[in-house]
Design an enzyme around this catalytic site. Sequence first.
Site, PDB file in Angstrom:
ATOM      1  N   GLU A 153       0.811  -1.208   0.000  1.00  0.00           N
ATOM      2  CA  GLU A 153       0.000   0.000   0.000  1.00  0.00           C
ATOM      3  C   GLU A 153       0.854   1.272   0.000  1.00  0.00           C
ATOM      4  O   GLU A 153       0.778   2.091   0.925  1.00  0.00           O
ATOM      5  CB  GLU A 153      -0.978  -0.014   1.168  1.00  0.00           C
ATOM      6  CG  GLU A 153      -2.013  -1.114   1.030  1.00  0.00           C
ATOM      7  CD  GLU A 153      -3.018  -1.164   2.177  1.00  0.00           C
ATOM      8  OE1 GLU A 153      -2.748  -0.577   3.238  1.00  0.00           O
ATOM      9  OE2 GLU A 153      -4.073  -1.807   2.003  1.00  0.00           O
ATOM     10  N   GLU A 312      -6.808  -7.844  -0.816  1.00  0.00           N
ATOM     11  CA  GLU A 312      -7.206  -7.802   0.595  1.00  0.00           C
ATOM     12  C   GLU A 312      -8.631  -7.284   0.717  1.00  0.00           C
ATOM     13  O   GLU A 312      -8.989  -6.293   0.071  1.00  0.00           O
ATOM     14  CB  GLU A 312      -6.349  -6.810   1.398  1.00  0.00           C
ATOM     15  CG  GLU A 312      -4.936  -7.204   1.664  1.00  0.00           C
ATOM     16  CD  GLU A 312      -4.229  -6.130   2.518  1.00  0.00           C
ATOM     17  OE1 GLU A 312      -4.910  -5.433   3.295  1.00  0.00           O
ATOM     18  OE2 GLU A 312      -3.013  -5.990   2.382  1.00  0.00           O
TER      19      GLU A 312
HETATM   20  C1  GLA Z   1      -4.178  -2.791   5.096  1.00  0.00           C
HETATM   21  C2  GLA Z   1      -2.853  -3.521   5.143  1.00  0.00           C
HETATM   22  C3  GLA Z   1      -2.892  -4.814   5.900  1.00  0.00           C
HETATM   23  C4  GLA Z   1      -3.749  -4.689   7.123  1.00  0.00           C
HETATM   24  C5  GLA Z   1      -5.132  -4.252   6.709  1.00  0.00           C
HETATM   25  C6  GLA Z   1      -6.115  -4.211   7.855  1.00  0.00           C
HETATM   26  O1  GLA Z   1      -4.899  -2.998   3.967  1.00  0.00           O
HETATM   27  O2  GLA Z   1      -2.326  -3.746   3.866  1.00  0.00           O
HETATM   28  O3  GLA Z   1      -1.563  -5.137   6.248  1.00  0.00           O
HETATM   29  O4  GLA Z   1      -3.203  -3.739   7.979  1.00  0.00           O
HETATM   30  O5  GLA Z   1      -5.050  -2.977   6.169  1.00  0.00           O
HETATM   31  O6  GLA Z   1      -7.388  -3.798   7.445  1.00  0.00           O
END
Ligand code: GLA
Length: 673
Positions: A153, A312
Amino acid sequence: MPDTSPRGLTRLAFGGDYNPEQWPESVWQEDVRLMREAGVTMVSVGIFSWALLEPAPGAYDFGWLDRVLDLLHSHGIRVDLGTPTVAPPAWFYRAHPEALPVTAEGMRHEFGSRGAICHGNADYRAAAAAITTRLAERYGSHPALAMWHVHNEYGVPVSACYCDSCAAHFRRWLATAYGTVDAVNEAWGTAFWGQHYTGLEQINPPRATPTVGNPGQALDYRRFTDATIRENFRMERDILHRLSPGVPVTTNFMTALSQCDSLDYWAWGREVDLVTNDHYLITDGRRTHVNLAMAADLTRSVAGGAPWLLLEHSTSGVNWQPRNPAKAPGQMARNSLAHVARGSEGAMFFQWRQSRRGAEKFHSAMLPHGGTDTRVWREVVELGASVDSLSTLRGTRTEADAAMVWDWQSWWAQNLSWRPSEDHDARERADSFYEVLYDRHLTVDFAHPEADLSAYPLVVVPALYLTTEAAGRNLTEYVRDGGTLVVSYFSGIVDEHDAVHEGAYPGALRDVLGLTVEEFSPLLRDDRVRLTGPDGEEPTGDVWTEFVVPRGAETVWTYADGLTAGRPAVTRHRFGRGTAWYVSTRLDTRGLDAVIGRAADDARIAPRADLPRDVEVVRRSGEQGSYLFAINHTAADAKVPLDGPGTELLTGERAAGRLAVPAGAVRVVRLDG
Ligand code: GLA
Ligand code: ZN
């Protein structure tokens, strides 16, 4: 050309972030056994493992990761392998404290979380290149390897850094972009408030100032930051391409406009082999499935319409919002499969096994603290089977009905200080326009303002404050050639330097809209104006009004009160072979729907009156056939008309005529032929 789909994955992706380093090895055996039970096909590994892989500078410990990859491989589970460069070890920061980012106020962040990175720092770049190289050498041709997951991210939690070394980079960036300091002065309008520079070396990042700073400087700093972060991605990607040929490289985006505002994903989409996205519901009472659909559509558009992958989302609640409700029974499957409907080649979660320690222990996971005798686990196992039953649709593309123009750079400019009203919010306009289209059961592609729009009968422009001349020409030509355009207020106002286009507002869109705007007249908080229009419809507007002067456009709705009473509020302009609508106030939902309805008529888009509200219907199609997704977000059973007979893939039943979609359920029909 590197491949764009996960290597060796023959089904849709199903799985999540797997962090075995948080658990004793004895647990790993149970992990892989349960992964098989749930139908897991791929997991993301090693995203935060730098400190364990390189416990001291140049000293590596790959043994545990070797065992993890071999174990996964022996169970037929593919690996999305992370480069851990979002989490440099403590020893690295002790040696290079200046790699910690500095805020605009001059505060240096500390070690102890993640993502504390000055992306302009040379020592960070060297260390990131070194660990990436070692990983690529060791695992680049590992049989479990399906794809590379660079960093995590980018753009959050820290986007810009304001340190001295970033200042020096910024000056070099300006030298390349502008050539001379005079060109910078001209672009930024530094004649204002005596901000004139006589040498590039005098320029700093837009650090904290006593009152509002120069908008051109602030906007360029966002561009510079985005470009700097992208350079670091490219550096890792190129190492991986060289040492691990044929394996796709990605980094997980966060296209939801509420979740990351610092990257220009149009540019990022061109850099990755496969677009991947993370999406979390923002549970603040809005219709979260609409926001999800919008993020998925935006992700697909960033991928140029090609399949992408949801890397995710959550099985149930998260733990980083003020209140984190659990998902309702069935909601996870609706969420996951809505992403698939909108182009994702699978559904991956954060994370596989819920952590016992650390900051995310109250974040849901595929395997909860409560183990397998839980609702979440049972729903995960069921979803795994559902996803597996859809595997033949890999490679198909989602069909769109209309396009929405979106530009991160325009958004950045819009969000700078001292605008006519702080209540006007470009993201809110995009959300609201999207919601109206969603409720009309129209699937939306997003488009850059300079992209070819000719494939779309209807294009909406919710807020495009910054409109380059090229974008203005593009939107004008689109209508001239027969398109239908709907433009919202405060669009077409400034160029790429945040300088107002010459002549009357909206400079870049005057001709196509057939009007000028003499003056903006934002409303006070809670003030509303009434509009009068055709068929006795009387919507209201708030936040914003304008003194519109038609110059070829016809007035469709008129302001009935307020300062602009008697003046046009909503106009329609026949231009070339097309039509351009203009909406000069923040219409209520009913009003906005009425405008979009008329514009859809102009565009000859047939209404979908036969579909109930909140029953989401989306199609994916390709050589292998046509798939209709029907997602029932309501508490009532619904019927969805089918174009022809087919097989419902989640139940295996034949379907024809009107498809029954029980309350809260998802159905996916593969149409015959
Ligand atoms: C982000 C991160 C993950 C985790 C999620 C939790 O998307 O990439 O590592 O912290 O949030 O929602
Ligand atoms: Zn810095």
